[in-house]
Design an enzyme around this catalytic site. Sequence first.
Site, short mmCIF file in Angstrom:
data_model
loop_
_atom_site.label_atom_id
_atom_site.label_comp_id
_atom_site.label_asym_id
_atom_site.label_seq_id
_atom_site.Cartn_x
_atom_site.Cartn_y
_atom_site.Cartn_z
N GLN A 53 0.81 -1.22 0.00
CA GLN A 53 0.00 0.00 0.00
C GLN A 53 0.84 1.27 0.00
OE1 GLN A 53 -3.31 0.06 -0.26
NE2 GLN A 53 -3.76 -2.11 0.04
N CYS A 99 -9.62 -8.77 1.15
CA CYS A 99 -9.14 -10.15 1.23
C CYS A 99 -9.95 -10.97 2.21
CB CYS A 99 -7.67 -10.18 1.65
SG CYS A 99 -6.58 -9.38 0.45
#
Length: 359
Positions: free
Chosen positions: A170, A305
């Site tokens: 990220q 996820c």
Amino acid sequence: MIYLDYQATTPLAPEARTAMLRWLDGPEGAGFGNPHSPHRMGRQAAAAVEVARERVAALLPPGGRVLFTGNACEAINLAMRGSDGVRKPGIAYSAIEHAAVRDTAMALGEAAEIPVDAEGLTDPAAALPENTGLVAVMAVNNEIGTVQAVAEWHARAKAAGALFLCDAVQACGKMAVPVADMIAVSAHKMHGPKGIGALWVRDGLELDPQITGGLQEGARSGTLSPALCAGFGAAAQRAAERMEEDAAHIEALWTRARDLFAGWALNGSAEARWHGNLNLRLEGLDVNRLMSECREVMFSAGSACASGSGRTSHVLKAIGLSDAQAKSSIRLGFGRYTTMDDLERGASAIVAGAKAQGL
């Protein structure tokens, strides 16, 4: 549709799409060559792969090599499992690591969790077990956006005689990535294609292959896709060129979003955070109902996820939220291609949906 889920994936950059098309050409374009073949088509494809490797490496510290993988989860597994034979067995990881780190650490055994405070931040002075051979702390959290003291953790791991792994999925392409022993990154989180990631490994550190076969990447087997590599490389190059511009745009969106969601509680630190991540909660909010009513707005109830698992987010629990608070939280992600109008219309729909619940 209004897309506000940049932590899950990012839109493909036009530059990445253009770079990929040549290497998807059929017989007439002759861009479909195997980069591991010795003939001219193979050498041309191999050259494209190496250009991409250099572009990705330019976003990462000097003094290391980039290994292409199928995704960041594979990169993390290669780092953790592949280093098993050159380190002490213990693995210490932050309580808010991605499941790829947490699950692998527990599978390998002798795992210890490093706690975070209410803002989602780790303390680099936290105690480590004596047998710690690997420390894993992510740069930017995928659920609440907190930015960790990665450089301090690297120094701490080194002092303890341990390797340091950083999940920079990220962070890469958005900010400078501090040095580590191993760094995992992903193309589709920085406007590249899905299906390709990379592991940066510092010079001198050798990993045991976890996928055997041709060992095309040295510590990793499998024919590389020139198209995916080229797309990754182009996305990396564009990220490097636009890093300051993108950051300024995201800061403006963050400032406006905080006003639009006045009265909602922020999950995680406001300051030590990537401001393209806005994780909010509203007491009593039925997130499933909200998502059903706001079908034109793409946002998340937590980490993509783990969506659909029914489990409370381990990240939100780690910062001290109750199950009810965690389940009344949403995550908004915005970035390069988000317009202010997108944000305002999306926020308006979400706020209206919450008000329809009497909140």
